[in-house]
Design an enzyme around this catalytic site. Structure first.
Site, PDB file in Angstrom:
ATOM      1  N   PHE A  45     -27.308  34.903 -33.640  1.00  0.00           N
ATOM      2  CA  PHE A  45     -26.064  34.678 -32.917  1.00  0.00           C
ATOM      3  C   PHE A  45     -25.721  33.198 -32.936  1.00  0.00           C
ATOM      4  O   PHE A  45     -26.564  32.339 -33.194  1.00  0.00           O
ATOM      5  CB  PHE A  45     -26.178  35.173 -31.470  1.00  0.00           C
ATOM      6  CG  PHE A  45     -27.221  34.453 -30.652  1.00  0.00           C
ATOM      7  CD1 PHE A  45     -26.888  33.333 -29.894  1.00  0.00           C
ATOM      8  CD2 PHE A  45     -28.550  34.872 -30.655  1.00  0.00           C
ATOM      9  CE1 PHE A  45     -27.847  32.664 -29.151  1.00  0.00           C
ATOM     10  CE2 PHE A  45     -29.511  34.206 -29.914  1.00  0.00           C
ATOM     11  CZ  PHE A  45     -29.164  33.102 -29.160  1.00  0.00           C
ATOM     12  N   CYS A  46     -24.454  32.909 -32.671  1.00  0.00           N
ATOM     13  CA  CYS A  46     -23.969  31.529 -32.588  1.00  0.00           C
ATOM     14  C   CYS A  46     -22.739  31.524 -31.687  1.00  0.00           C
ATOM     15  O   CYS A  46     -22.407  32.544 -31.081  1.00  0.00           O
ATOM     16  CB  CYS A  46     -23.640  30.979 -33.977  1.00  0.00           C
ATOM     17  SG  CYS A  46     -22.393  31.946 -34.859  1.00  0.00           S
ATOM     18  N   THR A  47     -22.043  30.422 -31.605  1.00  0.00           N
ATOM     19  CA  THR A  47     -20.944  30.289 -30.639  1.00  0.00           C
ATOM     20  C   THR A  47     -19.819  31.278 -30.893  1.00  0.00           C
ATOM     21  O   THR A  47     -19.436  32.036 -30.000  1.00  0.00           O
ATOM     22  CB  THR A  47     -20.381  28.857 -30.666  1.00  0.00           C
ATOM     23  OG1 THR A  47     -21.444  27.935 -30.448  1.00  0.00           O
ATOM     24  CG2 THR A  47     -19.331  28.680 -29.575  1.00  0.00           C
TER      25      THR A  47
END
Length: 306
Positions: free
Chosen positions: A176-178
């Site tokens: 996951f990331c922003t």
């Protein structure tokens, strides 16, 4: 409701003529008094822009007139003050820089997981959960049980994978990331490295915080964003963190009370790492910021949320 709408957007799509798009996209944003940054590259578009809601939606409509952007998704949040100072449309080699040739989510990518299904996936004990963001972002919030690669740039991610992950042992990887762009490219890289079950959070943390109720959430802390809001919480409300201009580290309310924190000059993370020369330059710059604010102007180089 807060008056400024921020739209975070990206799409991996082949854009061989990306340089030719720069002028018209910039003109459309300026015509609608939009500020922020849009990146264009052969592999697609990436950006965050802000302005009044009608203007933002007009620019998004303009972008979607290009058939390649017809299904362009975006994430919305609001703020009381404008999160950007100028409008930039930049040409890049990559819309998110990994620095590995041949990695293109338009060709190979992992499995998208909707925010509503994310909790079930990462609760599986066989899943290795990776936070693909930089260390200072992870510092203020991440998902429960996530592995922090302790990278300072996305270019370091491939090295982390080679040194810490084994495709014969780590069968299920979730990332996951922003906003979804970084982990989408990371999943593409891992697929080329032979990892078979690779998942990533569709829409990123921002979409998760928007759609998943706080009572059901596995997110802990706040989510760093690259604008004057600094961080957001569940419901995409503006968070409690500020940012140090000198070193860019996000600062908690407690750190803002530290005797080592001087707005625009130093914080507990960089106080003993700043030279006398740089401290003098930062002090003069902060003086100009204050003077500009007294005149009711925004200092052109101001980076902190005040």
């Amino acid at each position: 409701m807060s008056k400024y709408l921020t739209a975070a957007l990206y799409k991996f799509v082949n854009l061989p003529d990306y340089a030719a798009l720069q002028t018209n996209i910039h003109a459309a944003c300026v015509a609608h008094h939009i500020k922020g940054t849009i990146l264009l590259a052969n592999e697609g578009i990436n950006g965050t822009i802000a302005g009044f809601p009608d203007d933002i939606h007009a620019v998004l409509t303009y972008l979607r007139q290009d058939p390649r952007f017809a299904d362009l998704e975006h994430k919305e949040s609001y703020a009381d003050t404008h999160p950007f100072y100028r409008m930039k449309v930049k040409l890049k080699k990559e819309i998110v820089t990994m620095g590995v040739k041949g990695i293109n989510p338009n060709n190979t990518v992992g499995t998208y997981v909707k925010p509503q299904d994310w909790n079930a996936l990462i609760s599986d004990p066989d899943v290795i959960l990776l936070d693909t963001r930089n260390d200072y972002e992870v510092h203020i919030g991440t998902f429960k049980g996530a592995v922090d690669p302790k990278t300072t740039t996305f270019r370091e991610f491939p090295k982390f994978v080679k040194q810490n992950l084994d495709k014969s042992k780590h069968k299920k990887i979730a990332m996951f990331c922003t906003g979804g762009i970084r982990c989408e490219k990371a999943s593409s890289y891992m697929k080329t490295q032979g990892f078979e079950e690779v998942y990533h959070l569709q829409g990123g943390i921002l979409r998760y915080l928007e759609l998943v109720a706080e009572a059901e959430s596995l997110w802990q802390g706040e989510c760093f964003v690259f604008d004057q809001r600094v961080a957001v919480k569940h419901g995409l409300e503006v968070g409690d963190y500020d940012q140090c201009y000198a070193c860019r580290m996000p600062l908690s309310p407690e750190e803002l009370q530290s005797p080592l924190y001087t707005p625009g000059i130093s914080c507990p993370h960089c106080y003993d790492k700043t030279s006398k020369e740089k401290r003098a330059a930062l002090t003069e710059r902060q003086k100009q910021v204050i003077l500009a604010k007294q005149r009711g102007e925004a200092h052109i180089g101001e980076k902190q949320r005040k």
